[in-house]
Scaffold this motif. Structure first.
Motif, PDB file in Angstrom:
ATOM      1  N   TYR A  20      -0.540  -2.933 -10.885  1.00 12.22           N
ATOM      2  CA  TYR A  20      -1.069  -1.822 -10.100  1.00 12.22           C
ATOM      3  C   TYR A  20      -2.342  -2.313  -9.422  1.00 12.22           C
ATOM      4  CZ  TYR A  20      -2.888   2.623  -8.552  1.00 12.22           C
ATOM      5  OH  TYR A  20      -3.379   3.634  -7.757  1.00 12.22           O
ATOM      6  N   TRP A  21      -2.289  -2.377  -8.100  1.00 10.96           N
ATOM      7  CA  TRP A  21      -3.412  -2.842  -7.276  1.00 10.96           C
ATOM      8  C   TRP A  21      -4.257  -1.620  -6.922  1.00 10.96           C
ATOM      9  CZ3 TRP A  21      -2.444  -5.199  -1.736  1.00 10.96           C
ATOM     10  CH2 TRP A  21      -3.673  -5.599  -1.174  1.00 10.96           C
ATOM     11  N   ALA A  26      -1.399   0.557  -4.867  1.00 12.00           N
ATOM     12  CA  ALA A  26      -0.067  -0.017  -4.660  1.00 12.00           C
ATOM     13  C   ALA A  26       0.482  -0.561  -5.960  1.00 12.00           C
ATOM     14  CB  ALA A  26      -0.133  -1.122  -3.611  1.00 12.00           C
ATOM     15  N   LEU A  28       3.092  -3.196  -7.514  1.00 11.27           N
ATOM     16  CA  LEU A  28       3.757  -4.436  -7.121  1.00 11.27           C
ATOM     17  C   LEU A  28       4.804  -4.796  -8.169  1.00 11.27           C
ATOM     18  CD1 LEU A  28       0.572  -6.545  -6.225  1.00 11.27           C
ATOM     19  CD2 LEU A  28       1.751  -4.843  -4.809  1.00 11.27           C
ATOM     20  N   ALA A  30       8.265  -7.502  -8.795  1.00 11.38           N
ATOM     21  CA  ALA A  30       9.074  -8.629  -8.317  1.00 11.38           C
ATOM     22  C   ALA A  30      10.347  -8.732  -9.151  1.00 11.38           C
ATOM     23  CB  ALA A  30       8.281  -9.936  -8.412  1.00 11.38           C
ATOM     24  N   LEU A  72       5.551  -1.973  -3.529  1.00 12.44           N
ATOM     25  CA  LEU A  72       6.010  -3.188  -2.870  1.00 12.44           C
ATOM     26  C   LEU A  72       6.943  -3.939  -3.810  1.00 12.44           C
ATOM     27  CD1 LEU A  72       2.637  -4.520  -1.379  1.00 12.44           C
ATOM     28  CD2 LEU A  72       4.197  -2.804  -0.428  1.00 12.44           C
ATOM     29  N   LEU A  74       8.729  -7.343  -4.357  1.00 17.11           N
ATOM     30  CA  LEU A  74       8.580  -8.702  -3.849  1.00 17.11           C
ATOM     31  C   LEU A  74       9.899  -9.482  -3.979  1.00 17.11           C
ATOM     32  CD1 LEU A  74       5.037  -9.651  -5.183  1.00 17.11           C
ATOM     33  CD2 LEU A  74       5.701  -8.185  -3.275  1.00 17.11           C
ATOM     34  N   TYR A 132      -4.207 -10.463   0.618  1.00 20.70           N
ATOM     35  CA  TYR A 132      -2.953 -11.033   0.116  1.00 20.70           C
ATOM     36  C   TYR A 132      -1.885 -11.153   1.190  1.00 20.70           C
ATOM     37  CZ  TYR A 132      -5.092 -10.012  -4.387  1.00 20.70           C
ATOM     38  OH  TYR A 132      -5.960  -9.966  -5.458  1.00 20.70           O
ATOM     39  N   PHE A 134       2.217 -11.331   1.004  1.00 23.89           N
ATOM     40  CA  PHE A 134       3.307 -11.081   0.064  1.00 23.89           C
ATOM     41  C   PHE A 134       4.607 -11.672   0.605  1.00 23.89           C
ATOM     42  CE2 PHE A 134       0.304  -7.590  -0.643  1.00 23.89           C
ATOM     43  CZ  PHE A 134       0.117  -7.679  -2.020  1.00 23.89           C
TER      44      PHE A 134
END
Length: 211
Positions: A20-21, A26, A28, A30, A72, A74, A132, A134
């Motif tokens: 968690y940014w 945001a 994230l 992946a 997001l 990834l 960043y 991505f």
């Protein structure tokens, strides 16, 4: 959860193998590899049916708890060709109409582009949100720090009696960072960190920095 202050940003490293940014609100993720369990079950592998829902339930819980403005993915969001897990995923997107979903397309994202038309998710090859860059696979950007997935990073921990165990991790090198695979049944790629790399190991519900 462990707070990692990186490039004047606050990244919450979550035991659910996501970030968690805080500064961008945001989430994230992946290598979710949704659809993989159903794909394996169709091939005759003895995997419990409920395993197909665990990753989706975890995603739903993270969005509900952290209330991100953006999610997001990834890359490698969906592992295989169309199956019922894709329909469940589309329903989940509709539960959060105020969240902006973005997929940075990966090598396993082989669904036809029309599959995304009736979703609230945009699909791109890469995304820049300072500081960043991505992507799905690790790359080197001329001015931004690259965050990616693809590798499914892990470490091997030595235990007593010459035993060892393999655990997923977050990896932050000088110019690149790699998230662990969010999905189940994805395997691990054991990394060999350099001297100044930052490695955060995930063990159960605990995230801790490797010494």
């Amino acid at each position: 959860m462990l707070s990692f202050h990186h490039l004047n940003q606050t990244l919450q490293l979550l035991p659910e193998k996501a970030i968690y940014w805080e500064d961008q609100k945001a989430l994230l993720i992946a290598d979710a590899h949704f659809g993989k369990v159903t794909h394996f079950r169709k091939a005759g592998m003895a995997i419990p049916e409920q395993a197909a829902h665990r990753n989706l339930n975890t995603l739903q819980q993270l969005i509900t708890e952290y209330k991100p403005e953006k999610v997001l993915f990834l890359g490698d969001l969906f592992h295989s060709e169309m199956n019922t897990e894709w329909l469940l995923f589309k329903e989940l997107l509709l539960e959060f109409p105020n969240v902006e979903f973005t997929l940075i397309q990966g090598n396993h994202d082989i669904l036809h582009k029309h599959s995304y038309d009736n979703t609230t998710m945009r699909v791109v090859r890469e995304l820049n949100l300072e500081p960043y860059n991505f992507t799905h696979e690790p790359e080197e950007h001329p001015s931004l720090y690259n965050l990616s997935g693809h590798l499914h990073p892990g470490v091997r921990m030595q235990r007593k009696g010459r035993q060892s165990m393999r655990l997923p991790c977050f990896y932050f090198g000088k110019k690149n960072g790699v998230l662990p695979a969010f999905g189940e049944f994805t395997g691990l790629h054991i990394i060999s960190p350099k001297k100044d790399d930052h490695i955060f190991i995930i063990s159960g519900k605990v995230v801790q920095q490797a010494l």
